[in-house]
Design an enzyme around this catalytic site. Structure first.
Site, PDB file in Angstrom:
ATOM      1  CG  HIS A 112     -47.465  62.668 -37.527  1.00 36.27           C
ATOM      2  ND1 HIS A 112     -46.622  62.950 -38.588  1.00 36.27           N
ATOM      3  CD2 HIS A 112     -46.669  62.586 -36.422  1.00 36.27           C
ATOM      4  CE1 HIS A 112     -45.374  63.013 -38.145  1.00 36.27           C
ATOM      5  NE2 HIS A 112     -45.376  62.813 -36.844  1.00 36.27           N
TER       6      HIS A 112
ATOM      7  CG  HIS B 203     -43.387  58.665 -36.184  1.00 37.37           C
ATOM      8  ND1 HIS B 203     -42.313  58.746 -35.319  1.00 37.37           N
ATOM      9  CD2 HIS B 203     -43.871  59.926 -36.305  1.00 37.37           C
ATOM     10  CE1 HIS B 203     -42.172  60.005 -34.928  1.00 37.37           C
ATOM     11  NE2 HIS B 203     -43.098  60.740 -35.521  1.00 37.37           N
TER      12      HIS B 203
ATOM     13  CD  GLU C 248     -40.678  60.781 -38.392  1.00 41.44           C
ATOM     14  OE1 GLU C 248     -41.871  61.045 -38.624  1.00 41.44           O
ATOM     15  OE2 GLU C 248     -39.978  61.418 -37.581  1.00 41.44           O
TER      16      GLU C 248
END
Length: 344
Positions: A109, A178, A309
């Site tokens: 991420h 997210h 996601e």
């Protein structure tokens, strides 16, 4: 009509660079969403049940302090590259890049200080809010000055998130939101009574480090066949699964298409996810363990929320047969995801 208001949410700590964090509230007749200028975080999302009662259906915190401490990316925009890059390493135009490892042997991420942890510049729109930031060349190890715009718009029952980016050097990019959902209302104990379906004929098997093996496997006849709705708790039990944290491969193409549906029969709340992206990561909150206290000081235990996601496939920068994650100078990255909230 969508009403847009703004207010101060808090002040970033000096060691994080200071700065005022604002909260933007988008409100229609059927949905109310609160978004922070920190990480473009969806901090709250209220939607109706079949009796017309509103509940907040996303996990998060009541105060800024919760978001400035370590948390599992609640509601945030993650980037420059969402999901995992194996060994935090990739080769681009003959040069090797090494990223920060923040997920065992992987970069996850965006690294140590990804897009979720920075302040974005807001611009209020008639029906939403556009956030902008410049990710400088070399930030978190990534090449190129990257201009990024994330726009949230609310129209009736539909929340759209548009992601745009332009770069000065070829760079990998993969942006997503997210948000952790529980359609029974955030703070509900689990998601076992939710029904989930995902419009995918294949998925990506992963190794012990959650990196795709490279195989694109058919869902037919496996626990990953979610093309028809399954009741999550019974499904996990039937297949002896600890949960999902996998990329499902969507039909390729640049047009909007239905990716997934979630429904909570007891309240009648339902959510559809439509996207232009080639993949969707289905995650069932396996790493939540009750140690985090969220809104109303409620603990968030394992499987108390799910994420859908929309994104490119994980580790695509190292797997050349995956859809390309590269953005080049002169091109524009442009994807939109739509969350449609209704009742059944």
């Amino acid at each position: 009509m969508t009403e847009v208001t703004r207010e101060v949410f808090g002040q970033m700590p000096q060691e994080e660079g200071g700065g005022v964090v604002e909260k933007f509230v988008l409100k229609s007749d059927s949905v109310k969403v609160e978004i922070l200028s920190l990480g473009c975080i969806i901090a709250a999302l209220e939607t109706k049940d079949r009796d017309g009662n509103f509940s907040d259906v996303v996990l998060g915190f009541d105060t800024l302090e919760g978001y400035t401490r370590k948390h599992p990316f609640f509601g945030a925009i993650v980037g420059r590259v969402a999901n995992r890059i194996a060994k935090g390493r990739f080769i681009l135009e003959g040069k090797e890049y090494q990223l920060f490892l923040n997920n065992g042997p992987n970069s996850l991420h965006g690294g140590a200080r990804g897009f979720d942890k920075v302040l974005w510049s807001p611009q209020v729109l008639p029906n939403g809010i556009c956030f902008f930031r410049l990710s400088p060349d070399g930030e978190e190890g990534y090449p190129g000055d990257l201009k990024v715009w994330v726009t949230y718009t609310l129209s009736g029952e539909e929340l759209a998130i548009n992601y745009r980016a332009q770069t000065s050097k070829t760079t990998p990019i993969n942006l997503t939101n997210h948000a952790y959902f529980n359609l029974a209302g955030q703070g509900s104990r689990d998601i076992y009574d939710h029904e989930i379906s995902i419009q995918a004929d294949s998925y990506l098997p992963v190794d012990d480090n959650k990196i795709p093996t490279g195989e694109v496997a058919a869902v037919q006849g496996t626990s990953f066949d979610l093309r028809q709705p399954v009741e999550l708790g019974k499904h996990l039990q039937k297949f002896h699964l600890d949960g999902f944290d996998h990329n499902f491969c969507l039909q390729q193409g640049s047009t909007r298409r239905l990716a997934a549906r979630a429904c909570h029969p007891p309240t009648g709340r339902a959510m559809e996810v439509h996207t232009t992206q080639p993949g969707i990561q289905f995650y069932t909150g396996n790493n939540l363990d009750g140690s985090l206290k969220g809104k109303g000081a409620i603990a968030y235990p394992k499987h108390s929320a799910f994420c859908l996601e929309t994104q490119n496939w994980p580790d695509a920068v190292n797997q050349l047969h995956f859809p390309s994650a590269l953005l080049r100078p002169g091109e524009e990255y442009n994807h939109t995801t739509y969350f449609l909230f209704n009742t059944v």
